[in-house]
Write a protein that holds these residues in place. Structure first.
Motif, PDB file in Angstrom:
ATOM      1  N   ASN A  15      34.638 -24.228  17.323  1.00 33.06           N
ATOM      2  CA  ASN A  15      34.812 -24.201  18.766  1.00 33.06           C
ATOM      3  C   ASN A  15      35.965 -23.309  19.222  1.00 33.06           C
ATOM      4  O   ASN A  15      35.894 -22.678  20.274  1.00 33.06           O
ATOM      5  N   THR A  16      37.033 -23.249  18.437  1.00 33.20           N
ATOM      6  CA  THR A  16      38.156 -22.374  18.793  1.00 33.20           C
ATOM      7  C   THR A  16      37.715 -20.922  18.753  1.00 33.20           C
ATOM      8  O   THR A  16      37.986 -20.147  19.672  1.00 33.20           O
ATOM      9  N   PHE A  18      34.699 -19.888  19.109  1.00 28.95           N
ATOM     10  CA  PHE A  18      33.746 -19.740  20.204  1.00 28.95           C
ATOM     11  C   PHE A  18      34.469 -19.394  21.509  1.00 28.95           C
ATOM     12  O   PHE A  18      34.076 -18.481  22.239  1.00 28.95           O
ATOM     13  N   VAL A 124      41.778 -25.711  22.179  1.00 28.41           N
ATOM     14  CA  VAL A 124      40.575 -26.538  22.258  1.00 28.41           C
ATOM     15  C   VAL A 124      40.964 -27.949  21.850  1.00 28.41           C
ATOM     16  O   VAL A 124      41.564 -28.161  20.798  1.00 28.41           O
ATOM     17  N   TYR A 126      39.954 -32.225  21.451  1.00 24.92           N
ATOM     18  CA  TYR A 126      38.853 -33.132  21.154  1.00 24.92           C
ATOM     19  C   TYR A 126      39.090 -34.510  21.753  1.00 24.92           C
ATOM     20  O   TYR A 126      38.170 -35.252  22.005  1.00 24.92           O
ATOM     21  N   GLY A 160      36.247 -29.463  23.057  1.00 18.62           N
ATOM     22  CA  GLY A 160      35.298 -29.396  21.946  1.00 18.62           C
ATOM     23  C   GLY A 160      34.575 -30.704  21.816  1.00 18.62           C
ATOM     24  O   GLY A 160      35.138 -31.686  21.352  1.00 18.62           O
ATOM     25  N   GLU A 164      34.089 -29.169  15.024  1.00 17.14           N
ATOM     26  CA  GLU A 164      34.753 -27.873  14.913  1.00 17.14           C
ATOM     27  C   GLU A 164      34.041 -26.999  13.886  1.00 17.14           C
ATOM     28  O   GLU A 164      34.151 -25.794  13.909  1.00 17.14           O
ATOM     29  N   SER A 167      29.394 -24.266  16.056  1.00 13.45           N
ATOM     30  CA  SER A 167      29.576 -23.864  17.445  1.00 13.45           C
ATOM     31  C   SER A 167      28.907 -24.884  18.359  1.00 13.45           C
ATOM     32  O   SER A 167      28.063 -25.666  17.936  1.00 13.45           O
ATOM     33  N   PHE A 168      29.294 -24.837  19.608  1.00 11.09           N
ATOM     34  CA  PHE A 168      28.725 -25.743  20.593  1.00 11.09           C
ATOM     35  C   PHE A 168      27.204 -25.630  20.626  1.00 11.09           C
ATOM     36  O   PHE A 168      26.646 -24.555  20.497  1.00 11.09           O
ATOM     37  N   GLU A 172      26.450 -29.384  24.644  1.00 14.13           N
ATOM     38  CA  GLU A 172      27.864 -29.673  24.445  1.00 14.13           C
ATOM     39  C   GLU A 172      28.787 -28.647  25.093  1.00 14.13           C
ATOM     40  O   GLU A 172      29.990 -28.825  25.102  1.00 14.13           O
ATOM     41  N   ILE A 173      28.243 -27.584  25.634  1.00 18.06           N
ATOM     42  CA  ILE A 173      29.087 -26.517  26.164  1.00 18.06           C
ATOM     43  C   ILE A 173      29.940 -27.018  27.320  1.00 18.06           C
ATOM     44  O   ILE A 173      29.463 -27.674  28.243  1.00 18.06           O
TER      45      ILE A 173
END
Length: 198
Positions: A15-16, A18, A124, A126, A160, A164, A167-168, A172-173
């Motif tokens: 996610n980071t 991304f 990011v 959580y 996120g 991790e 990717s999303f 989840e985006i």
């Protein structure tokens, strides 16, 4: 004009990365060259406070058995530096902290080599805690290095919701986080072009 982004995540392609890619892709649309470095599979050793960089003044850290010196050289060649990290427990990752400490010391030891570059942090999270503190940690690095810190429409934070390690997914985006990253890219580009035109 070049932008370099460093991901301090322990997971590659997560996610980071991304969120950082979202910023970099928008900068590329503005004709800014970009590069993403993910530290996930790297061993970045901590600063030992030996101060040999202040004695040697050769733009290198005395620790030579990791890739830090190679990455630091690329930072000095860039105009824009974006540092990204997940917050696992209240702050950015130890790997990114080690990266900042050693790059910061070498920069200062050689007359502030990162001075007046554009800097932006991306965090990011959580859970609820740590995102602001994590962003502050990155911004304090930029400020100590005499860099120009760029913000967005809010804090440069994404959520996120997935692992991790991946990717999303579409469900989840974090739409608000993505908008924040796009506005961050636009602000970086605006300032970079203003500086070039001076």
């Amino acid at each position: 004009m070049k932008a370099i982004a460093i991901s301090g995540s322990a997971k590659k392609g997560g996610n980071t990365a991304f969120m950082l890619k979202t910023v970099l892709e928008e900068l590329e649309r503005e004709n800014i060259q970009t590069e993403l470095i993910e530290l996930a599979e790297e061993e970045i050793k901590s600063c030992t406070a030996c101060y040999k960089c202040f004695k040697n003044k050769n733009k290198r850290c005395v620790i030579e058995d990791d890739n830090l010196n190679n990455y630091f050289k690329r930072l000095t060649e860039a105009d824009i530096i974006i540092l990204g990290s997940p917050v696992y427990l209240v702050d950015i990752t130890p790997k990114l902290i080690a990266f900042m400490e050693r790059c910061g010391m070498v920069s200062m030891a050689n007359g502030y080599l990162l001075k007046r570059k554009i800097g932006a942090g991306v965090v990011v999270r959580y859970r609820r805690a740590g995102a602001i503190h994590g962003l502050d940690s990155i911004n304090h690095f930029f400020l100590v290095e005499q860099m120009t810190v760029i913000g967005s429409n809010y804090l440069n934070i994404g959520v996120g919701r997935g692992s991790e390690a991946i990717s999303f997914t579409e469900s989840e985006i974090d739409e608000e986080g993505l908008k924040t990253m796009l506005d961050l890219a636009h602000n970086i580009s605006w300032l970079a072009k203003k500086l070039i035109s001076q």
